[in-house]
Design a protein around this motif. Sequence first.
Motif, PDB file in Angstrom:
ATOM      1  N   LEU A   1     -11.709  -7.133  22.663  1.00  0.00           N
ATOM      2  CA  LEU A   1     -11.129  -6.454  21.504  1.00  0.00           C
ATOM      3  C   LEU A   1      -9.636  -6.727  21.432  1.00  0.00           C
ATOM      4  O   LEU A   1      -8.983  -7.032  22.437  1.00  0.00           O
ATOM      5  N   GLU A   2      -9.095  -6.653  20.208  1.00  0.00           N
ATOM      6  CA  GLU A   2      -7.660  -6.862  19.971  1.00  0.00           C
ATOM      7  C   GLU A   2      -6.924  -5.540  20.180  1.00  0.00           C
ATOM      8  O   GLU A   2      -7.304  -4.506  19.624  1.00  0.00           O
ATOM      9  N   VAL A   3      -5.860  -5.579  20.980  1.00  0.00           N
ATOM     10  CA  VAL A   3      -5.123  -4.350  21.274  1.00  0.00           C
ATOM     11  C   VAL A   3      -3.696  -4.686  21.697  1.00  0.00           C
ATOM     12  O   VAL A   3      -3.437  -5.751  22.271  1.00  0.00           O
ATOM     13  N   SER A   4      -2.767  -3.797  21.387  1.00  0.00           N
ATOM     14  CA  SER A   4      -1.402  -3.907  21.896  1.00  0.00           C
ATOM     15  C   SER A   4      -1.026  -2.603  22.582  1.00  0.00           C
ATOM     16  O   SER A   4      -1.501  -1.533  22.204  1.00  0.00           O
TER      17      SER A   4
ATOM     18  N   ASP B   1       3.705   8.175  29.282  1.00  0.00           N
ATOM     19  CA  ASP B   1       3.011   8.195  27.997  1.00  0.00           C
ATOM     20  C   ASP B   1       2.819   6.762  27.526  1.00  0.00           C
ATOM     21  O   ASP B   1       3.503   5.842  27.994  1.00  0.00           O
ATOM     22  N   LEU B   2       1.905   6.559  26.594  1.00  0.00           N
ATOM     23  CA  LEU B   2       1.505   5.209  26.204  1.00  0.00           C
ATOM     24  C   LEU B   2       0.918   5.254  24.799  1.00  0.00           C
ATOM     25  O   LEU B   2       0.216   6.198  24.443  1.00  0.00           O
ATOM     26  N   THR B   3       1.226   4.230  24.010  1.00  0.00           N
ATOM     27  CA  THR B   3       0.600   4.070  22.699  1.00  0.00           C
ATOM     28  C   THR B   3      -0.154   2.754  22.664  1.00  0.00           C
ATOM     29  O   THR B   3       0.381   1.704  23.016  1.00  0.00           O
ATOM     30  N   LEU B   4      -1.414   2.815  22.250  1.00  0.00           N
ATOM     31  CA  LEU B   4      -2.259   1.638  22.096  1.00  0.00           C
ATOM     32  C   LEU B   4      -2.620   1.492  20.627  1.00  0.00           C
ATOM     33  O   LEU B   4      -2.927   2.475  19.949  1.00  0.00           O
ATOM     34  N   THR B   5      -2.597   0.248  20.130  1.00  0.00           N
ATOM     35  CA  THR B   5      -2.927  -0.017  18.731  1.00  0.00           C
ATOM     36  C   THR B   5      -4.099  -0.989  18.663  1.00  0.00           C
ATOM     37  O   THR B   5      -4.064  -2.069  19.266  1.00  0.00           O
ATOM     38  N   PHE B   6      -5.132  -0.602  17.913  1.00  0.00           N
ATOM     39  CA  PHE B   6      -6.346  -1.391  17.764  1.00  0.00           C
ATOM     40  C   PHE B   6      -6.529  -1.785  16.290  1.00  0.00           C
ATOM     41  O   PHE B   6      -5.812  -1.303  15.418  1.00  0.00           O
TER      42      PHE B   6
ATOM     43  N   SER C   1      -8.000   7.660  15.338  1.00  0.00           N
ATOM     44  CA  SER C   1      -7.222   6.676  14.582  1.00  0.00           C
ATOM     45  C   SER C   1      -7.219   5.357  15.336  1.00  0.00           C
ATOM     46  O   SER C   1      -7.566   5.298  16.521  1.00  0.00           O
ATOM     47  N   ARG C   2      -6.797   4.293  14.661  1.00  0.00           N
ATOM     48  CA  ARG C   2      -6.682   3.005  15.358  1.00  0.00           C
ATOM     49  C   ARG C   2      -5.450   2.974  16.258  1.00  0.00           C
ATOM     50  O   ARG C   2      -5.323   2.102  17.118  1.00  0.00           O
ATOM     51  N   VAL C   3      -4.513   3.911  16.054  1.00  0.00           N
ATOM     52  CA  VAL C   3      -3.351   4.059  16.926  1.00  0.00           C
ATOM     53  C   VAL C   3      -3.562   5.302  17.779  1.00  0.00           C
ATOM     54  O   VAL C   3      -3.702   6.416  17.254  1.00  0.00           O
ATOM     55  N   VAL C   4      -3.636   5.121  19.101  1.00  0.00           N
ATOM     56  CA  VAL C   4      -3.913   6.246  19.993  1.00  0.00           C
ATOM     57  C   VAL C   4      -2.729   6.468  20.931  1.00  0.00           C
ATOM     58  O   VAL C   4      -2.120   5.518  21.420  1.00  0.00           O
ATOM     59  N   HIS C   5      -2.432   7.736  21.162  1.00  0.00           N
ATOM     60  CA  HIS C   5      -1.323   8.120  22.042  1.00  0.00           C
ATOM     61  C   HIS C   5      -1.894   8.848  23.263  1.00  0.00           C
ATOM     62  O   HIS C   5      -2.697   9.777  23.117  1.00  0.00           O
ATOM     63  N   LEU C   6      -1.483   8.406  24.423  1.00  0.00           N
ATOM     64  CA  LEU C   6      -1.909   9.043  25.671  1.00  0.00           C
ATOM     65  C   LEU C   6      -0.686   9.524  26.425  1.00  0.00           C
ATOM     66  O   LEU C   6       0.384   8.895  26.364  1.00  0.00           O
ATOM     67  N   GLN C   7      -0.829  10.632  27.139  1.00  0.00           N
ATOM     68  CA  GLN C   7       0.276  11.108  27.964  1.00  0.00           C
ATOM     69  C   GLN C   7      -0.254  11.829  29.190  1.00  0.00           C
ATOM     70  O   GLN C   7      -1.403  12.279  29.226  1.00  0.00           O
ATOM     71  N   CYS C   8       0.610  11.913  30.198  1.00  0.00           N
ATOM     72  CA  CYS C   8       0.302  12.644  31.417  1.00  0.00           C
ATOM     73  C   CYS C   8       0.901  14.044  31.307  1.00  0.00           C
ATOM     74  O   CYS C   8       2.067  14.198  30.922  1.00  0.00           O
ATOM     75  N   LEU C   9       0.104  15.054  31.635  1.00  0.00           N
ATOM     76  CA  LEU C   9       0.579  16.437  31.694  1.00  0.00           C
ATOM     77  C   LEU C   9       0.691  16.808  33.172  1.00  0.00           C
ATOM     78  O   LEU C   9      -0.318  17.088  33.830  1.00  0.00           O
TER      79      LEU C   9
END
Length: 300
Positions: free
Chosen positions: A175-178, A256-261, A278-286
């Motif tokens: 898959l295509e991702v950044s 934290d991290l942002t991935l775009t698909f 969404s095609r743009v996902v945000h992840l973070q550590c709590l």
Amino acid sequence: MNNRVSAIANPAAGRGKIRISLPRIREAFGRRGIANFFETTTAGEEAILAQRAIAAGCRTIIAVGGDGTCSQIANAIVDSQSDCALAVLVAGTGNDFAKTVGVSHYTAEQIAELAVRGQSTRIDVGSIDGRHFLNSCGFGFDASVLDASNRVKLLKGDAVYIYSALKQLFTYKGLEVSADRVGTGGTARLLMVTVSNGKFLGGAFKIAPHASVTDGELDVCLIKNSGLLARIRLFAGALRGRHLGLSSVTSGNAKDLTLTFDEPPAMELDGELRVARSRVVHLQCLPRALSVIAAPGAIS
């Protein structure tokens, strides 16, 4: 009777094999004064039962199930901002969280003893799309393997994921991702992306061998799409946690991290298959967001 400890069991965990053991588990817990023992009847009911237990003053909840059961209860605890602790008696397929807290081989009697003793420690959790995860969030090959594993009927335990992964090695297209924090930042065709809080994935794979649930960061692994031989080397390496040195693998840590698909991706979240909002996902550590009951020395 110990009303400060409750158990929530998922009879469907481990492909339903735990169901026959529930009377024995209930009896073992009862001998240690744990009388609040609840069983789910529908998917996702763990969170509702956990919320009720917390509201009633429960200080420790024992999850009797797999990673999905643990994740549901953990979400309820974190969302409530409670100091209630999560313990686990393994009854699932992968049992990654149980490995993290060092209790994957503990008996019901041993877990009951740990829970009643009540010595907890706080760990990090990951967050995405309003959900929290204990172990990992995976995209691409990981999600495809999970989807395939849900259709495997004759195997159990780690063998389910290994068998499904081997089949997907031959067919998955990538898959295509950044990613904005790890790698070059540009779009690339990848085999998979894993964002991990703990070390383990699918029970058998040490996908994030350097991960810590107390360091305030997520471990990110970007794996390039590749041919069959390279995929086989990756598979063998990941079983032992020795894949990070391969040329197809880029890894790093991020708070934290942002991935775009190209489109909202399917994702594996603590062993459950979901689709991102969404095609743009945000992840973070709590950091230190959850109290857990762990085996002595399992978490430093």
